[in-house]
Write a protein that holds these residues in place. Structure first.
Motif, PDB file in Angstrom:
ATOM      1  N   ASP A 119       8.053  66.779  -7.407  1.00  0.00           N
ATOM      2  CA  ASP A 119       7.007  66.739  -8.429  1.00  0.00           C
ATOM      3  C   ASP A 119       6.524  68.125  -8.823  1.00  0.00           C
ATOM      4  OD1 ASP A 119       5.727  67.397  -6.081  1.00  0.00           O
ATOM      5  OD2 ASP A 119       4.060  65.980  -6.333  1.00  0.00           O
ATOM      6  N   HIS A 120       7.267  69.158  -8.443  1.00  0.00           N
ATOM      7  CA  HIS A 120       6.873  70.510  -8.833  1.00  0.00           C
ATOM      8  C   HIS A 120       7.058  70.670 -10.333  1.00  0.00           C
ATOM      9  CE1 HIS A 120       6.993  74.941  -9.104  1.00  0.00           C
ATOM     10  NE2 HIS A 120       6.202  74.887  -8.053  1.00  0.00           N
ATOM     11  N   PRO A 121       6.195  71.465 -10.993  1.00  0.00           N
ATOM     12  CA  PRO A 121       6.298  71.620 -12.452  1.00  0.00           C
ATOM     13  C   PRO A 121       7.680  72.052 -12.941  1.00  0.00           C
ATOM     14  CG  PRO A 121       4.219  72.522 -11.684  1.00  0.00           C
ATOM     15  CD  PRO A 121       4.981  72.125 -10.457  1.00  0.00           C
ATOM     16  N   THR A 122       8.429  72.811 -12.133  1.00  0.00           N
ATOM     17  CA  THR A 122       9.755  73.248 -12.572  1.00  0.00           C
ATOM     18  C   THR A 122      10.765  72.109 -12.596  1.00  0.00           C
ATOM     19  OG1 THR A 122      10.339  73.898 -10.305  1.00  0.00           O
ATOM     20  CG2 THR A 122       9.415  75.606 -11.733  1.00  0.00           C
ATOM     21  N   GLU A 123      10.450  70.990 -11.928  1.00  0.00           N
ATOM     22  CA  GLU A 123      11.373  69.856 -11.864  1.00  0.00           C
ATOM     23  C   GLU A 123      11.002  68.744 -12.841  1.00  0.00           C
ATOM     24  OE1 GLU A 123      13.988  70.151 -10.236  1.00  0.00           O
ATOM     25  OE2 GLU A 123      13.604  71.599  -8.662  1.00  0.00           O
ATOM     26  N   LEU A 124       9.830  68.825 -13.449  1.00  0.00           N
ATOM     27  CA  LEU A 124       9.335  67.737 -14.286  1.00  0.00           C
ATOM     28  C   LEU A 124       9.719  67.925 -15.746  1.00  0.00           C
ATOM     29  CD1 LEU A 124       5.754  67.321 -12.757  1.00  0.00           C
ATOM     30  CD2 LEU A 124       7.820  65.996 -12.259  1.00  0.00           C
ATOM     31  N   GLY A 125       9.812  66.815 -16.456  1.00  0.00           N
ATOM     32  CA  GLY A 125      10.066  66.848 -17.889  1.00  0.00           C
ATOM     33  C   GLY A 125      11.476  66.477 -18.288  1.00  0.00           C
ATOM     34  N   GLY A 126      12.373  66.332 -17.312  1.00  0.00           N
ATOM     35  CA  GLY A 126      13.756  66.013 -17.641  1.00  0.00           C
ATOM     36  C   GLY A 126      13.942  64.629 -18.231  1.00  0.00           C
ATOM     37  N   ASP A 127      13.066  63.708 -17.880  1.00  0.00           N
ATOM     38  CA  ASP A 127      13.211  62.334 -18.374  1.00  0.00           C
ATOM     39  C   ASP A 127      13.081  62.259 -19.891  1.00  0.00           C
ATOM     40  OD1 ASP A 127      13.559  61.460 -15.812  1.00  0.00           O
ATOM     41  OD2 ASP A 127      11.488  60.805 -15.521  1.00  0.00           O
ATOM     42  N   GLY A 128      12.343  63.188 -20.466  1.00  0.00           N
ATOM     43  CA  GLY A 128      12.136  63.160 -21.910  1.00  0.00           C
ATOM     44  C   GLY A 128      13.201  63.885 -22.706  1.00  0.00           C
ATOM     45  N   VAL A 129      14.194  64.429 -22.021  1.00  0.00           N
ATOM     46  CA  VAL A 129      15.250  65.186 -22.692  1.00  0.00           C
ATOM     47  C   VAL A 129      16.408  64.254 -23.047  1.00  0.00           C
ATOM     48  CG1 VAL A 129      16.947  67.027 -22.433  1.00  0.00           C
ATOM     49  CG2 VAL A 129      14.640  67.307 -21.504  1.00  0.00           C
ATOM     50  N   GLU A 130      16.869  64.340 -24.261  1.00  0.00           N
ATOM     51  CA  GLU A 130      18.012  63.534 -24.684  1.00  0.00           C
ATOM     52  C   GLU A 130      19.294  64.264 -24.297  1.00  0.00           C
ATOM     53  OE1 GLU A 130      20.002  61.558 -28.707  1.00  0.00           O
ATOM     54  OE2 GLU A 130      18.005  62.482 -28.779  1.00  0.00           O
ATOM     55  N   ALA A 131      19.987  63.722 -23.309  1.00  0.00           N
ATOM     56  CA  ALA A 131      21.217  64.353 -22.833  1.00  0.00           C
ATOM     57  C   ALA A 131      22.368  64.047 -23.770  1.00  0.00           C
ATOM     58  CB  ALA A 131      21.529  63.858 -21.431  1.00  0.00           C
ATOM     59  N   ASP A 132      23.338  64.946 -23.814  1.00  0.00           N
ATOM     60  CA  ASP A 132      24.552  64.716 -24.597  1.00  0.00           C
ATOM     61  C   ASP A 132      25.479  63.749 -23.873  1.00  0.00           C
ATOM     62  OD1 ASP A 132      23.992  66.677 -26.726  1.00  0.00           O
ATOM     63  OD2 ASP A 132      24.180  68.138 -25.108  1.00  0.00           O
ATOM     64  N   LEU A 133      25.533  63.863 -22.537  1.00  0.00           N
ATOM     65  CA  LEU A 133      26.378  63.011 -21.713  1.00  0.00           C
ATOM     66  C   LEU A 133      25.646  62.728 -20.408  1.00  0.00           C
ATOM     67  CD1 LEU A 133      29.727  64.974 -22.268  1.00  0.00           C
ATOM     68  CD2 LEU A 133      29.201  62.714 -23.215  1.00  0.00           C
ATOM     69  N   VAL A 134      26.049  61.648 -19.725  1.00  0.00           N
ATOM     70  CA  VAL A 134      25.375  61.244 -18.480  1.00  0.00           C
ATOM     71  C   VAL A 134      26.416  60.944 -17.412  1.00  0.00           C
ATOM     72  CG1 VAL A 134      23.862  59.547 -17.383  1.00  0.00           C
ATOM     73  CG2 VAL A 134      23.407  60.277 -19.737  1.00  0.00           C
ATOM     74  N   LEU A 135      26.138  61.390 -16.183  1.00  0.00           N
ATOM     75  CA  LEU A 135      26.937  61.039 -15.015  1.00  0.00           C
ATOM     76  C   LEU A 135      26.056  60.234 -14.068  1.00  0.00           C
ATOM     77  CD1 LEU A 135      28.749  64.439 -14.241  1.00  0.00           C
ATOM     78  CD2 LEU A 135      29.799  62.355 -15.152  1.00  0.00           C
ATOM     79  N   ASP A 136      26.512  59.026 -13.723  1.00  0.00           N
ATOM     80  CA  ASP A 136      25.770  58.151 -12.818  1.00  0.00           C
ATOM     81  C   ASP A 136      26.335  58.322 -11.409  1.00  0.00           C
ATOM     82  OD1 ASP A 136      24.390  56.209 -11.483  1.00  0.00           O
ATOM     83  OD2 ASP A 136      25.338  54.512 -12.499  1.00  0.00           O
ATOM     84  N   ASN A 137      25.583  59.014 -10.554  1.00  0.00           N
ATOM     85  CA  ASN A 137      26.055  59.319  -9.200  1.00  0.00           C
ATOM     86  C   ASN A 137      25.486  58.327  -8.199  1.00  0.00           C
ATOM     87  OD1 ASN A 137      27.348  60.659  -7.132  1.00  0.00           O
ATOM     88  ND2 ASN A 137      25.811  62.281  -6.970  1.00  0.00           N
ATOM     89  N   ALA A 138      25.612  57.040  -8.506  1.00  0.00           N
ATOM     90  CA  ALA A 138      25.073  56.007  -7.627  1.00  0.00           C
ATOM     91  C   ALA A 138      26.085  55.539  -6.587  1.00  0.00           C
ATOM     92  CB  ALA A 138      24.610  54.803  -8.452  1.00  0.00           C
ATOM     93  N   GLY A 139      27.363  55.936  -6.745  1.00  0.00           N
ATOM     94  CA  GLY A 139      28.399  55.460  -5.842  1.00  0.00           C
ATOM     95  C   GLY A 139      28.929  56.544  -4.937  1.00  0.00           C
ATOM     96  N   ASP A 140      30.207  56.401  -4.581  1.00  0.00           N
ATOM     97  CA  ASP A 140      30.823  57.377  -3.690  1.00  0.00           C
ATOM     98  C   ASP A 140      31.471  58.503  -4.496  1.00  0.00           C
ATOM     99  OD1 ASP A 140      33.038  56.141  -4.789  1.00  0.00           O
ATOM    100  OD2 ASP A 140      33.652  55.135  -2.923  1.00  0.00           O
ATOM    101  N   LEU A 141      32.075  59.447  -3.801  1.00  0.00           N
ATOM    102  CA  LEU A 141      32.663  60.610  -4.445  1.00  0.00           C
ATOM    103  C   LEU A 141      33.802  60.246  -5.401  1.00  0.00           C
ATOM    104  CD1 LEU A 141      32.263  63.684  -4.470  1.00  0.00           C
ATOM    105  CD2 LEU A 141      34.064  63.852  -2.734  1.00  0.00           C
ATOM    106  N   PRO A 142      34.722  59.342  -5.024  1.00  0.00           N
ATOM    107  CA  PRO A 142      35.786  58.970  -5.967  1.00  0.00           C
ATOM    108  C   PRO A 142      35.247  58.386  -7.272  1.00  0.00           C
ATOM    109  CG  PRO A 142      36.396  58.315  -3.750  1.00  0.00           C
ATOM    110  CD  PRO A 142      34.970  58.756  -3.684  1.00  0.00           C
ATOM    111  N   ALA A 143      34.149  57.623  -7.159  1.00  0.00           N
ATOM    112  CA  ALA A 143      33.563  57.037  -8.374  1.00  0.00           C
ATOM    113  C   ALA A 143      33.003  58.131  -9.277  1.00  0.00           C
ATOM    114  CB  ALA A 143      32.468  56.046  -7.994  1.00  0.00           C
ATOM    115  N   LEU A 144      32.364  59.125  -8.675  1.00  0.00           N
ATOM    116  CA  LEU A 144      31.839  60.237  -9.464  1.00  0.00           C
ATOM    117  C   LEU A 144      32.981  61.044 -10.081  1.00  0.00           C
ATOM    118  CD1 LEU A 144      29.463  61.975 -10.415  1.00  0.00           C
ATOM    119  CD2 LEU A 144      29.626  63.240  -8.251  1.00  0.00           C
ATOM    120  N   GLU A 145      34.036  61.258  -9.315  1.00  0.00           N
ATOM    121  CA  GLU A 145      35.162  62.030  -9.819  1.00  0.00           C
ATOM    122  C   GLU A 145      35.812  61.338 -11.012  1.00  0.00           C
ATOM    123  OE1 GLU A 145      39.021  64.464  -8.126  1.00  0.00           O
ATOM    124  OE2 GLU A 145      38.128  62.892  -6.894  1.00  0.00           O
ATOM    125  N   GLU A 146      35.884  60.027 -10.971  1.00  0.00           N
ATOM    126  CA  GLU A 146      36.472  59.285 -12.092  1.00  0.00           C
ATOM    127  C   GLU A 146      35.666  59.522 -13.367  1.00  0.00           C
ATOM    128  OE1 GLU A 146      37.441  54.635 -13.281  1.00  0.00           O
ATOM    129  OE2 GLU A 146      37.194  55.186 -11.171  1.00  0.00           O
TER     130      GLU A 146
END
Length: 338
Positions: free
Chosen positions: A153-180
């Motif tokens: 919750d430090h100020p340097t970490e806040l505000g990212g939720d409001g940023v529109e990303a160009d692309l998204v990586l969902d790192n909810a699984g294991d390493l092979p899933a992220l690599e794919e």
């Protein structure tokens, strides 16, 4: 200054600590390298890491490889942005341009923070959000073994939720899933031509830095040459010539700058240049660009087989492979050659 046009990809990964930015960047680097791209990771927070390293060195202790002091970095991140607004992005832009000049055609930033995302987009970076379920992210963060954990919750970490990303990586699984996902992302990254004007400005800036260094330290028959070396990630190191009473003991400025780079842990020397300060007795007073001497060509190529240098060609400065100035380099047996 002339050079062949090429395409460049600039990618910045952002997300809360523990989301997997560095892991995703490592996978992306490997994937793009497999596509014959020259990839360099440029740290936005490099000035903060430099101060962190200086603090722990002064405290006579060391952080382990890859270990961070999150609380200290939180403080430094806020203080840098308050005391010197814009410095982090300006410093980053200079290192990014230097890395491209040194040959990189993909730049990865794996430590972007919300406050800097607009600036990174203005610099042509594709913004990639890395996400993970909160419980898993906290578990990963705790497992990093940092000296002290930073605050989510430090100020340097806040505000990212409001940023529109160009692309998204969902790192909810294991390493092979992220690599794919990373492999697919690599295919979708946009590219743009490298800017020739920016390269010329970087060369002029580096030559100016070498001139500034020797101007401040010039001493007749002691310090006459100033040098700059650039590593693959855009870091810049300087050195001055050390003349000795016994001539053979003298040390070239390029060697001093190289030693600075190696002491800082840099192992990918990519560019080196030198300038000469005139003696008081010389009629012309301009500080001239000079090519590395024969010994320096041997030394620099030992530590950077792909290193380039800057030479004066009439009114134009040209970046050329140093090997082209030493076509028959000595090859010994002290270490394996690449």
């Amino acid at each position: 200054m002339t050079g062949a046009s090429r395409s460049v990809q600039r990618v910045a990964l952002f997300g809360l600590p523990g989301a997997g930015k560095s892991t995703a960047a490592g996978l992306l680097r490997r994937t793009l390298a497999g596509m014959d791209r020259h990839v360099e990771v440029i740290k936005l927070a490099a000035p903060l890491y430099d101060v962190q390293a200086a603090f722990y060195a002064r405290a006579r202790t060391r952080l382990a490889e890859g270990q961070q002091d999150g609380e200290l970095l939180n403080f430094l991140g806020s203080h840098f942005r308050t005391a010197a607004p814009g410095l982090l992005l300006e410093d980053f832009a200079q290192r990014a341009a230097a890395a491209e000049l040194a040959g990189a055609d993909v730049l990865l930033c794996d430590d972007a923070r919300p406050a800097d995302l607009d600036g990174l987009r203005d610099q042509g970076f594709t913004l990639v959000r890395v996400t993970a379920p909160d419980a898993l992210r906290r578990e990963r963060k705790a497992g990093r073994g940092d000296r002290r954990a930073g605050r989510d919750d430090h100020p340097t970490e806040l505000g990212g939720d409001g940023v529109e990303a160009d692309l998204v990586l969902d790192n909810a699984g294991d390493l092979p899933a992220l690599e794919e996902q990373v492999v697919e992302l690599a295919k979708r990254l946009p590219a743009a031509p490298a800017e020739q004007e920016a390269a010329e400005q970087v060369v002029a800036s580096l030559v100016g830095l070498a001139r500034e260094v020797i101007t401040e330290r010039y001493a007749e028959n002691r310090h006459q040459i100033g040098a700059v070396v650039v590593t693959g990630d855009g870091r810049v190191f300087t050195g001055i010539h050390l003349e000795a009473m016994v001539g053979r003991a003298s040390v070239c400025a390029e060697a001093v700058a190289l030693g600075q780079a190696r002491a800082a842990g840099a192992g990918d020397l990519m560019l080196a240049l030198a300038v000469r300060h005139p003696k008081p007795s010389e009629e012309r007073r301009d500080i001239k660009l000079v090519p590395p001497c024969g010994l320096c060509r041997e030394l620099l190529l030992d530590y950077g087989p792909r290193v380039s240098t800057v030479v004066q060609d009439g009114d134009e400065m040209r970046v050329v492979p140093l090997a082209s100035l030493l076509p028959h380099k000595y090859v010994g047996t002290k270490w394996p050659t690449r």
